[in-house]
Design an enzyme around this catalytic site. Structure first.
Site, PDB file in Angstrom:
ATOM      1  CG  ASP A 303      30.755  39.379  45.443  1.00  0.00           C
ATOM      2  OD1 ASP A 303      29.508  39.637  45.025  1.00  0.00           O
ATOM      3  OD2 ASP A 303      31.390  38.779  44.530  1.00  0.00           O
TER       4      ASP A 303
HETATM    5  C1  BGC Z   1      29.208  38.829  41.868  1.00  0.00           C
HETATM    6  C2  BGC Z   1      29.239  40.530  41.888  1.00  0.00           C
HETATM    7  C3  BGC Z   1      27.937  40.941  41.910  1.00  0.00           C
HETATM    8  C4  BGC Z   1      27.085  40.901  42.780  1.00  0.00           C
HETATM    9  C5  BGC Z   1      25.740  41.322  42.786  1.00  0.00           C
HETATM   10  C6  BGC Z   1      28.036  38.400  43.170  1.00  0.00           C
HETATM   11  O1  BGC Z   1      27.609  37.283  42.823  1.00  0.00           O
HETATM   12  O2  BGC Z   1      30.156  38.078  42.347  1.00  0.00           O
HETATM   13  O3  BGC Z   1      30.189  40.787  40.822  1.00  0.00           O
HETATM   14  O4  BGC Z   1      28.355  42.462  41.748  1.00  0.00           O
HETATM   15  O5  BGC Z   1      26.934  39.444  42.818  1.00  0.00           O
HETATM   16  O6  BGC Z   1      25.045  40.859  41.671  1.00  0.00           O
END
Ligand code: BGC
Length: 816
Positions: A303
């Site tokens: 993530d």
């Molecule tokens: C989120 C993810 C997301 C990623 C990219 C993160 O903060 O938890 O779900 O896909 O950002 O935007």
């Protein structure tokens, strides 16, 4: 005649076998050619290029300077590598799809194309406008995850996935960062709206359908957030302490179903730790469980900013780091040079990334159009939303709105400013959102124009008064927050009751990434102004013999028990996507008969939720020996709680309420229809279970309008050496649209794995010997038909690797 038949059957069998062999050979050789290609590319890559491939190229969505200032170097474009060739490449690929969340590196001379990674999960999230470009790039805001799960209709979810994936492909992205399937452990998790259910079977099946639908376009998905990311407070480093059994049966099960049934191209590890180790650094999770036990074939990405040690991540099998910082590239290179990271591991991770790349549109030079059929997709979202709405209450058939009713008084700000979806990365940039007001007008109703004008003026005034947020990043993450409601006095309500035919009262809530909801008035509970509005409007309309209906425009569960008796009907519209107002009116008017059922329990009070005393966790670590929650990674968020202990264990949602007989407002699986269904004729192929059981049940529409029913199969197991919940959802199906009087025989097959327990002592799935009950229900408490079956000797549903054991005893509900 018989000989002739036999001969043609033999010819057919031979031809078919040859065809199958040829097909298998072709597939195998295509695979080995791809493998060879991957190996060839790797052999030509320098160490620097390999490191640059496993580390993403930074986060570069256009953000205001005030937000950029909050980011550490490497995010938002600053701090690019000193390597000019790399920097040049990063600048180039940034322009490919503005608004995407991330990219992998591109090395054209080696035939390595970038993979464009974009959010998810309610649709493609990209920038709708671009500097110096008059064209627009809007995407469809589909219903939030909770709506899709509440349809209990995997064919419909597949269709939504197909449309979503088409936008991914036609706008030039490669991988949609979706679906998100963490268990809705607690009603207050800020991201529950993106997630599907409190039950792993519903979560897993919905995710598998979504992945298959999206990937049918030849684009990829990223199944996230792997795993046990069930709260947002200090999501970057909170330590989740959880038993192996609860992990396997509740928190991993949905992921297991989705991986085995749909093979997502990628998996996204979560931010949190499980039992002391960051998920992105856990070999147990990413290699033993994901690859050895489940045979996952794609690659794993972090993530955004997850974990702290890039070398540990590489070794654990977290193949790609997102969004990536130049320092991490340098760390990988140094680790290989120092012997801390075997280059073979780096090659393994690079190989996995390249294998997926070869399937992706950009590598295959797909000529994307930038013009997906947004009109057709709007129809898909409109229908999907109606099928996921849940009718909680409908006294004396208050709904559908009777045919003579035309003039409608719509109370509540969100009637006019409808919330299509939650905030943060799951928010889609759609061209429009149909409000309830617009939906009513489109549906041929006449919303009261005086009330509309009053609300318009009130909301303009409130918006002008609202203090400007001094934390722009938090504002971005939290999205649109509903404005406090206007006071509706008995006198004011009476004015509209005198002239309008019916009252609709919309209650709105929003939630998003990075913050959990709270058990407060104005959030989980309704506040005094909202309750007074409901009471005064309902009294005034009832005094005139007219109905008052509540529409909940919410991201997740709210308290309903203290006010529901005041009104005639309650419809949970959730956050139903950009066609929201039209979808709600399709249901209110009876154009669509509601068939959604709750995929999460509505408790009477928040404090009765099994997780309530362990959410979002404790400020101080309760065991000083555990490793520290370190402060690495990027975070503007709070550093507490330190840890969260899942004492509720396997007793999540209905598994808890139904086992311990805790009364709830509306149970898991509950939802009303404008018609009624009768269940009969449950027939089992055998009452001795030896690994598989098939059975059928007849469902008949006994009412006067056409409708669909979500049929739920629960298994009640004997508590032997392992304690069992009262019942476990083992299968479900949705009937076709049944006309009044029409019946359908619905068939099911369940296997041991569908209700087995995880035995920590042997790391295996077992169903103990004893008498079992098969329950066919219209909800988890409304069981319509039962039958018994027997397991003579303990059955196994497979042994798995020992993994993720907590380092200390947990005070668990299961051992009480
Ligand atoms: C989120 C993810 C997301 C990623 C990219 C993160 O903060 O938890 O779900 O896909 O950002 O935007």
């Amino acid at each position: 005649m018989r000989i002739k038949w036999l001969r043609s059957a033999m010819v057919f069998t031979v031809v078919f076998s040859m065809f199958l062999m040829a097909f298998q050979l072709k597939t195998a050789s295509a695979k080995s050619t791809d493998d060879q290609k991957v190996q060839q590319i790797i052999s030509k890559m320098t160490l620097e290029q390999k490191a640059q491939l496993v580390i993403g190229t930074g986060m570069f969505f256009e953000m205001p300077d005030s937000i950029k200032a909050l980011m550490p170097p490497g995010f938002g474009g600053e701090g690019d590598s000193k390597d000019p060739v790399y920097s040049e490449m990063v600048k180039r690929i940034r322009k490919y799809l503005p608004g995407s969340a991330g990219n992998s590196s591109e090395f054209t001379d080696l035939g390595i194309a970038t993979q464009v990674l974009s959010d998810g999960p309610a649709g493609l999230r990209i920038q709708p406008t671009r500097k110096g470009d008059t064209k627009t790039y809007y995407c469809t805001a589909f219903p939030i995850g909770t709506v899709l799960a509440s349809t209990w209709d995997t064919d419909l979810v597949y269709k939504v996935g197909q449309s979503m994936g088409n936008e991914v492909k036609e706008y030039g992205s490669d991988i949609l960062l979706a679906p998100a399937i963490n268990i809705q452990r607690d009603p207050l998790c800020g991201r529950n709206f993106e997630y599907y259910s409190e039950d792993p079977l519903v979560a897993g099946k919905t995710a598998a359908a979504m992945i298959k639908g999206i990937q049918s376009n030849g684009v990829g998905t990223s199944l996230k957030h792997f795993a046990a990311n069930n709260s947002e407070t200090n999501r970057m480093s909170v330590n989740t302490i959880v038993s192996e059994r609860a992990l396997r049966e509740i928190y991993l099960k949905g992921f297991e179903i989705a991986v085995k049934e749909a093979q997502p191209w990628t998996v996204m590890s979560s931010y949190n730790k499980i039992n002391g180790t960051y998920t992105s650094e856990s070999n147990d999770l990413l290699t033993k469980i994901l690859r050895t036990d489940w045979d996952f074939k794609g690659y794993v990405m972090t993530d955004w900013g997850g974990g702290s040690d890039v070398v540990a991540q590489m070794i654990a099998g977290n193949d790609m780091i997102q969004p990536g910082q130049p320092k991490q590239i340098a760390d990988v290179i140094a680790a290989v040079k120092d012997g801390k990271l075997d280059v073979k591991i780096l090659d393994r991770n690079v190989g996995r990334i390249l294998t997926i790349m070869m399937k992706a549109p950009r590598y295959n030079k797909y000529p994307y159009s930038n013009t997906p059929d947004l009109k057709a997709h709007a129809e898909v979202t409109r229908q999907a939303a109606t099928d996921g709405m849940v009718l909680l209450k409908n006294d004396k058939n208050a709904l559908p709105i009777s045919s003579g009713v035309k003039n409608i008084a719509a109370f509540g700000n969100t009637s006019y400013d409808f919330i299509a979806g939650g905030s943060g990365s799951g928010d889609v940039n759609e061209a429009y959102t149909i409000s309830l007001f617009e939906g009513l007008t489109n549906g041929g109703y006449t919303p009261d124009d005086v009330l509309t004008t009053v609300y318009g003026a009130y909301m303009d005034h409130m918006r002008a008064q609202a203090p400007k947020s001094n934390n722009p990043l938090m504002a971005l993450m939290m999205g649109k927050q509903p404005i406090s409601e206007m006071t509706i006095t008995p006198d004011l309500a009476k004015k509209f009751a005198d002239k309008d035919d019916i009252a609709l009262i919309t209650i709105g809530r929003n939630a998003g990434e990075g913050r959990d909801r709270t058990d407060t008035e104005g959030d989980f509970r309704l506040n005094k102004t909202e309750k007074d509005m409901i009471k005064n409007v309902a009294n005034a309309f009832h005094a005139k013999g007219k109905k008052a209906i509540v529409v909940l425009n919410i991201p997740g569960v709210v308290e309903v028990a203290s006010w529901r008796d005041l009104v005639d009907a309650v419809l949970v519209a959730w956050q139903p996507g950009q066609e929201g107002g039209n979808s709600v009116v399709d249901v209110l008017s009876g154009k669509v008969n509601p068939s959604g059922k709750l995929a999460a329990t509505f408790p009477l009070n928040y404090s009765e939720a099994p997780s309530a005393k362990n959410f979002p966790g404790v400020a101080e670590k309760s065991n000083k020996k555990d490793d520290a929650a370190d402060l690495s990674g990027f975070s503007f968020m709070r550093r507490t709680p330190w840890e969260v202990v899942y004492e509720d264990d396997i007793y999540v949602g209905y598994r808890y309420y139904n086992t311990f007989k805790v009364p709830v407002a509306y149970e898991f699986g509950y939802g009303l229809s404008y018609t009624t269904f009768d269940y009969s004729n449950l027939k089992l192929a055998s009452t001795n279970f030896s690994g598989k059981l098939t059975f059928t049940v007849d469902v008949k529409n006994t009412g006067s309008v056409a409708g669909r029913e979500a049929v739920q199969i629960y298994v009640g197991s004997p508590s032997g050496k392992l304690k069992k919940p009262e019942e476990t959802l083992a299968a479900y199906a949705k009937t076709k649209l049944l006309n009044p009087g029409e019946s359908q025989t619905v068939s099911f097959t369940i296997e041991t794995k569908d209700f087995a327990s995880f035995n920590e002592a042997t790391s295996s799935w077992i169903a103990e010997a004893g008498n079992y009950t098969l329950k066919v229900g219209a909800s988890s408490l409304n069981i319509k038909q039962t039958a018994n079956f027997k397991i003579g000797k303990e059955l196994s549903a497979g042994k798995v690797t020992k993994a993720l054991a907590p380092s200390r005893e947990i005070n668990k509900l299961v051992s009480k």
